[in-house]
Scaffold this active site. Structure first.
Site, PDB file in Angstrom:
ATOM      1  N   ASP A 211       0.835  -1.200   0.000  1.00  0.00           N
ATOM      2  CA  ASP A 211       0.000   0.000   0.000  1.00  0.00           C
ATOM      3  C   ASP A 211       0.871   1.251   0.000  1.00  0.00           C
ATOM      4  O   ASP A 211       0.612   2.215  -0.739  1.00  0.00           O
ATOM      5  CB  ASP A 211      -0.917  -0.031   1.218  1.00  0.00           C
ATOM      6  CG  ASP A 211      -1.737   1.233   1.367  1.00  0.00           C
ATOM      7  OD1 ASP A 211      -2.598   1.485   0.506  1.00  0.00           O
ATOM      8  OD2 ASP A 211      -1.520   1.985   2.335  1.00  0.00           O
TER       9      ASP A 211
ATOM     10  N   GLU B 140      -2.225  -5.297  -3.589  1.00  0.00           N
ATOM     11  CA  GLU B 140      -1.223  -4.545  -2.830  1.00  0.00           C
ATOM     12  C   GLU B 140      -0.172  -5.481  -2.232  1.00  0.00           C
ATOM     13  O   GLU B 140       1.014  -5.125  -2.157  1.00  0.00           O
ATOM     14  CB  GLU B 140      -1.903  -3.747  -1.722  1.00  0.00           C
ATOM     15  CG  GLU B 140      -2.731  -2.581  -2.242  1.00  0.00           C
ATOM     16  CD  GLU B 140      -3.429  -1.806  -1.143  1.00  0.00           C
ATOM     17  OE1 GLU B 140      -3.788  -0.646  -1.395  1.00  0.00           O
ATOM     18  OE2 GLU B 140      -3.635  -2.365  -0.042  1.00  0.00           O
TER      19      GLU B 140
END
Length: 222
Positions: free
Chosen positions: A47, A118
């Site tokens: 992320d 992610e």
């Protein structure tokens, strides 16, 4: 164990044979499997890497002010966008899910698809380093960055401005219902503007449901 199909998928994705199979398997593994290691730590890392790469990219491409850049950044790194990229590359077939998560439709969950996307970015960063991971993100996000993702005014902002422009009170959002298991939760939110009306919508997260509710309100009353 990383299947042959998943091994080939990853090799195509990063352009080479994945060296640390355990790391990549971790990135593909959901907590519902009961495995000792799942994708959450790699998702956390991925992320941050994704945000940095997209922020740098937008800074290089656009001369917009901080507010507009932030709007595009938030849209481009959102779970919905990550899930869209995951679907485009066929990631769903390679996610390791427990029986209940599979039966609950986990392979088509924006939450899970976005998180695993992610996690793969995190695994790439650990295994391959920053430069190859930046190249990977730029390749996968090219259409999104080059298109209109994040360029339109956010529905909640548009609704708030509409209410102010019509001398109405600030829109009020309330959670109507939360349903489904934690890994595939659904949220129903209602938004109302005094003296005008109310609209509801359901999404995979509270934020998504609020956004969809604002969109529905503007379509009905705006």
């Amino acid at each position: 164990m990383l299947s042959a199909a998943s091994h080939d998928f990853l090799a195509d994705l990063i352009g080479k044979t994945p060296a640390d199979r355990a790391l990549w398997l971790e990135a593909l593994t959901h907590g519902s499997t009961g495995a000792e290691r799942d994708y959450q730590r790699l998702e956390f890392l991925g992320d941050r890497v994704l945000g940095m790469v997209i922020a740098e990219w937008l800074y290089q491409l656009e001369s917009a002010d901080e507010g507009r850049l932030s709007q595009r950044l938030n849209a481009l790194v959102s779970r919905a966008t990550c899930a869209k990229v995951a679907r485009a590359i066929g990631l769903a077939d390679h996610i390791q899910l427990g029986k209940q998560a599979r039966e609950d439709g986990g392979r088509d969950s924006d939450n899970i698809l976005g998180d695993v996307m992610e996690a793969l970015i995190g695994a790439s960063f650990v295994s391959e380093g920053f430069e190859p991971t930046r190249d990977l993100i730029r390749r996968l996000w090219t259409d999104m960055v080059g298109g209109k993702t994040g360029q339109a005014k956010h529905p909640k902002s548009a609704l708030q401005e509409w209410a102010a422009g019509n001398r109405r009170k600030t829109p009020e959002y309330r959670l109507v219902e939360r349903s489904g298991p934690d890994h595939a939760a659904r949220f129903t939110v209602a938004v109302s503007v005094g003296g005008v009306g109310e609209a509801e919508a359901t999404g995979a997260s509270l934020r998504e449901a609020e956004t969809l509710a604002a969109t529905a309100f503007m379509q009905r009353f705006g």
